[in-house]
Design a protein around this motif. Structure first.
Motif, mmCIF file in Angstrom:
data_model
loop_
_atom_site.group_PDB
_atom_site.id
_atom_site.type_symbol
_atom_site.label_atom_id
_atom_site.label_comp_id
_atom_site.label_asym_id
_atom_site.label_seq_id
_atom_site.Cartn_x
_atom_site.Cartn_y
_atom_site.Cartn_z
ATOM 1 N N ARG A 85 13.367 -0.063 9.063
ATOM 2 C CA ARG A 85 13.388 0.639 10.296
ATOM 3 C C ARG A 85 14.972 0.782 10.729
ATOM 4 N NH1 ARG A 85 9.994 3.749 11.918
ATOM 5 N NH2 ARG A 85 8.095 2.275 12.353
ATOM 6 N N PRO A 108 14.664 -3.079 16.232
ATOM 7 C CA PRO A 108 14.521 -1.612 15.812
ATOM 8 C C PRO A 108 12.907 -1.443 15.558
ATOM 9 C CG PRO A 108 15.386 -2.887 14.165
ATOM 10 C CD PRO A 108 15.189 -3.898 15.380
ATOM 11 N N VAL A 146 8.935 -7.131 10.459
ATOM 12 C CA VAL A 146 9.205 -8.567 9.761
ATOM 13 C C VAL A 146 10.398 -9.123 10.433
ATOM 14 C CG1 VAL A 146 8.636 -7.651 7.536
ATOM 15 C CG2 VAL A 146 10.842 -7.031 8.136
ATOM 16 N N TYR A 186 14.858 -8.965 13.793
ATOM 17 C CA TYR A 186 13.808 -8.256 13.883
ATOM 18 C C TYR A 186 13.950 -6.947 12.995
ATOM 19 C CZ TYR A 186 9.667 -5.262 15.157
ATOM 20 O OH TYR A 186 8.606 -4.547 15.368
ATOM 21 N N ASP A 187 13.172 -6.433 12.222
ATOM 22 C CA ASP A 187 13.158 -5.252 11.518
ATOM 23 C C ASP A 187 11.728 -4.704 10.896
ATOM 24 O OD1 ASP A 187 14.194 -2.858 10.535
ATOM 25 O OD2 ASP A 187 16.054 -3.990 10.057
ATOM 26 N N GLU A 188 11.602 -3.656 10.662
ATOM 27 C CA GLU A 188 10.333 -2.982 10.295
ATOM 28 C C GLU A 188 10.463 -2.712 8.771
ATOM 29 O OE1 GLU A 188 8.696 -0.238 13.099
ATOM 30 O OE2 GLU A 188 8.314 -1.797 14.614
ATOM 31 N N PHE A 237 10.415 -12.540 18.429
ATOM 32 C CA PHE A 237 10.529 -11.240 19.163
ATOM 33 C C PHE A 237 8.935 -10.792 19.854
ATOM 34 C CE2 PHE A 237 14.203 -11.082 16.852
ATOM 35 C CZ PHE A 237 15.205 -10.419 17.432
ATOM 36 N N ILE A 238 8.879 -10.537 21.025
ATOM 37 C CA ILE A 238 7.905 -10.414 21.474
ATOM 38 C C ILE A 238 7.766 -8.612 22.053
ATOM 39 C CG2 ILE A 238 6.854 -12.508 22.053
ATOM 40 C CD1 ILE A 238 8.055 -11.889 24.843
#
Lengths: 600, 222
Positions: free
Chosen positions: A518, A558, B17, B142-144, B180-181
């Motif tokens: 992302r 992100p 993730v 945090y990432d996706e 992370f929330i």
């Protein structure tokens, strides 16, 4: 087998002089004759087979004819012009079938056999000299009268014109003088006719605008011809002559009539000669013209004219003449004939370039016609289009089957919602006694986010449903694979729940298939030059927005939402930068102008 | 299997993730005889989905961590979760986390493997985070993972469970820097909104100035 054969096989000799054998032979010969076959062949085939060909009698008959007596042919004399008693008696000979005696018997009362083919064209004989002179005088008078009439009319026209002109302006004096001179002198016929043509044109302009002036050559010639017809046959008023060509023709006519009078007087002798020739060559004018050998020089047209007018006169004097014949004869007009010839000659003398030009003109004209037709069709199409109701949206989005299902679903939902709302309103109305104001309807998109209405499908679900249907259409056997989609659809998720799955429907947005992070997503706002991004960061710092000091600042978390927001931020900063640049430029310009003013 | 390899257009599925490292100062008790004497910290680099109940094994074949070359056997390949490597060391360096997806046989299409770069943190770096006595440092990012136009197979795997359900509460108040929330996202969004409005204001400001300048210029020209 006959007894003879057996005997033969057994080598038993028999007395040959006995009768039965003879008989046999005889019959065999008879049959042979009947069948007409060759003997050898007959021996091979035998008597019982039907004959292959018809009995041929020719050989016998020819023999018979040979014996017959030869038919007699006689060379006999005859006189070709038996009926015509005047002609000199030439005696010719030819062979005729039949005996001399027989023929002579017939000859006595029958006319010559080929006499019927000796046909003569029936036209009036030339009258005697006195009547001829009378006719000629009459003809002359008539022609003179016609000419005078014409002149008178021209004069009248001129006078009219003169009056008009004098009325109009005094300046036309010179012209008037000229015309007067022309009138008085009558020497320069050409001038007259030229001015006449001018008059006729004027009249045409003022009085008759019906007859169109087409530039087409052919039509011109036609018109002129018809005009001539009118003028000659009926001596119709020349005011009818509209076309310039017609007037030109008239001019020519006038020119030709003039010299005709003096030198070309037809004497009786000459006319006689002409009639003789006409008879001899049976009205074949080219031949007549070719053989015409007389001191005065004549054209074919002159010959024709003279012949016709004399014929007319004689016919008119005859008590039981055919009026239609006279009419057709009087239809002949020498000037018209001359004109026709000239046209033909011109047509023949055209250069290849001219022919090509004409053809191209014709093609062009045809093209114009086609274009006009096309335009008319298009216009009618346009009109029909204008009549039909207009669509407010583009149809493109409904052209795929998926789009159609979407449309269908939307319509269903709207329909359902409307029904529900109506029900609710009705209930409310009943409860409150028609007093409550109607609450504003909630738009579908807004209601979807918090709705409990499970019948509603999000965009994603609509899309997936369409996809599912499509794949099932393609191959109804695959149920296993589409299960995932089906299961998901069965859950009837809300938009929020979809988010929980990380699902997002991008609409028509273009995606690069594959897995990405992302944070490294290619956002439109980030598709900038490195230098631009740098200055974006500096702008952010100026605005007290924490950028963590780096050049590639990104949201800490992100997610899809934050990244879109981030993208928005970056883009607005870029816009700001552009604006700043523009402002700087403007400032510089102002400074420049100011400095220039200062110098001035 | 052919139908499973078809990509579903206009759709993306994201899986949140976390990756990063934990580090803690080596205490004398923890030291093993094999640890080099100059190593001061013990650290663990990891890669995991945000939600513990999400199983990425149908998608991910293995994750390799490329450590500094001075380490013995620098490329560590982990084939089963938890995807993490624990080592000791004294310096910070960049670790390349490479995610290998299963081949086309399982996923329908060969998804490209890709790398995440993570700078190993041994020392406190964020002044906002309170430093801890035991020298604990958490650098968690945090990432996706975004599956753009997923194949039907991937779609099927990823829609078994909702993977994007971020918790609204920290599992442990102490783990602020490790988790992370959902509220973090909201905060971030709010912050971004503020920034955007700031920029907008500035744009408006500049536009007004621009207009003024334009008029000035016009006045000068006349």
């Amino acid at each position: 087998m006959s007894a003879n054969d057996i005997l033969d096989v057994l080598n038993i000799q028999r007395d040959e002089s006995k009768q039965p054998a003879k008989k046999k032979q005889k019959t065999a010969v008879e049959i042979q004759r009947q069948s007409g076959m060759a003997r050898e062949l007959y021996n091979l085939i035998g008597p019982n087979t039907p004959p292959v060909n018809l009995p041929f009698v020719g050989a016998n008959s020819s023999k018979a004819s040979m014996k017959m007596k030869v038919s007699p042919w006689t060379k006999r004399a005859f006189k070709p012009n038996k009926l015509n008693k005047d002609s000199d008696e030439v005696t010719l000979h030819h062979w005729v079938k039949g005996s001399k005696e027989l023929l002579e018997q017939e000859e006595a009362d029958k006319p010559y056999f080929f006499e019927k083919f000796n046909v003569k064209i029936d036209f009036p004989e030339l009258v005697n000299e006195e009547t001829y002179d009378k006719y000629m005088v009459e003809i002359k008078e008539r022609e003179k009268r016609l000419r005078e009439e014409k002149k008178r009319r021209e004069k009248e026209k001129k006078e009219q014109e003169a009056i008009e002109k004098s009325k109009r302006e005094q300046e036309a004096k010179e012209k008037e003088k000229k015309e007067k001179e022309a009138k008085e002198a009558k020497e320069s016929k050409e001038k007259e006719s030229v001015s006449a043509s001018g008059e006729s044109q004027e009249i045409e302009e003022s009085a008759i605008k019906l007859e169109s002036e087409t530039s087409n050559k052919e039509s011109e010639s036609k018109e002129s011809k018809t005009d001539d017809n009118i003028s000659k046959d009926k001596e119709g008023d020349s005011s009818k002559e509209s076309n310039q060509v017609a007037t030109e023709a008239k001019e020519r006519e006038a020119n030709e009539e003039e010299p005709e009078e003096e030198p070309e007087d037809w004497t009786y002798e000459e006319t006689q000669y002409l009639f003789e020739l006409t008879r001899d060559f049976e009205l074949k004018w080219p031949l007549i013209y070719d053989r015409y050998n007389y001191p005065t020089k004549r054209d074919v047209e002159d010959l024709k004219e003279q012949f016709y007018r004399i014929c007319i006169k004689t016919l008119e004097d005859q008590p039981n003449s055919n009026p239609s014949l006279i009419e057709s004869l009087s239809a002949y007009s020498k000037p018209r004939e001359l004109e026709r010839k000239q046209y033909l000659e011109n047509l023949l003398k055209r250069t290849p370039a001219e022919i090509a030009e004409e053809e191209s003109l014709v093609i062009e004209a045809r093209r114009f016609e086609l274009a006009a037709k096309k335009m008319l069709i298009e216009r009618s199409h346009l009109l029909t289009l204008l009549d039909s109701p207009q669509t407010t949206q583009s149809v493109q989005q409904y052209q795929s089957s998926q789009g159609l299902t979407n449309l269908y679903n939307n319509l269903m939902i709207i329909d359902k919602n409307q029904k529900k709302r109506q029900l609710q309103q009705q209930q409310k109305a009943i409860a409150s006694g028609n007093q409550d104001p109607v609450p504003p309807p909630i738009p579908i998109a807004a209601s979807s986010s918090f709705k409990k209405d499970r019948s509603f499908q999000t965009h994603l679900q609509q899309y997936l449903a369409g996809l599912l249907k499509q794949s099932q259409n393609v191959n109804p056997a695959i149920k296993q694979e589409s299960n995932a989609i089906q299961q998901l659809l069965a859950k009837r998720l809300t938009q929020k729940e979809e988010e929980a799955y990380g699902l997002h429907f991008h609409g028509s947005e273009k995606l690069n298939p594959g897995v990405i992070l992302r944070s490294t997503q290619k956002l439109p706002g980030l598709q900038q030059k490195q230098s631009v991004l740098k200055s974006v960061n500096s702008v952010l710092q100026e605005l007290d927005i924490p950028t963590a000091g780096g050049t590639s600042w990104k949201p800490v978390m992100p997610t899809r939402k934050t990244m879109t927001k981030y993208d928005e931020l970056i883009r607005s900063v870029v816009a700001l930068l552009d604006l700043k640049k523009g402002k700087d430029k403007l400032e510089a310009e102002i400074r420049l102008i100011k400095s220039q003013r200062g110098l001035q | 299997m052919s139908s499973g390899s078809k990509r579903i257009k206009f759709i993306s599925i994201s899986v949140p993730v976390l990756y990063g490292n934990h580090a803690i100062r080596l205490t004398p008790e923890k030291r093993k005889p094999t640890t080099p004497t100059d190593h001061t910290h013990e650290w663990t680099v990891f890669f995991k989905p945000v939600l513990n109940n999400i199983d990425l094994t149908p998608l991910i074949k293995k994750v390799t961590f490329k450590l500094h070359e001075t380490y013995e056997n620098p490329v560590r390949s982990i084939e089963k979760p938890p995807y993490q490597v624990t080592e000791t060391g004294w310096g910070e360096f960049e670790i390349i986390i490479k995610i290998h997806f299963h081949s086309g046989a399982e996923l329908g299409v060969n998804e490209k493997n890709f790398q995440i770069f993570h700078g190993l943190r041994l020392h406190p770096f964020n002044p906002q985070h309170p430093t801890k006595e035991n020298g604990e440092v958490h650098s968690v990012l945090y990432d996706e993972l975004v599956f753009q136009e997923p194949t039907e197979r991937v779609f099927e795997i990823l829609t078994r469970k909702p993977s994007n359900l971020l918790p609204y509460k920290l599992s442990d108040p102490d783990k602020r820097s490790q988790e992370f929330i959902r509220t973090d996202e909201m905060d971030e969004l709010a912050r971004l909104d503020v920034y955007i409005s700031k920029v907008r204001e500035e744009i408006e400001n500049q536009r007004n100035q621009y207009k003024d300048l334009e008029q000035e210029k016009l006045a000068l020209l006349q």
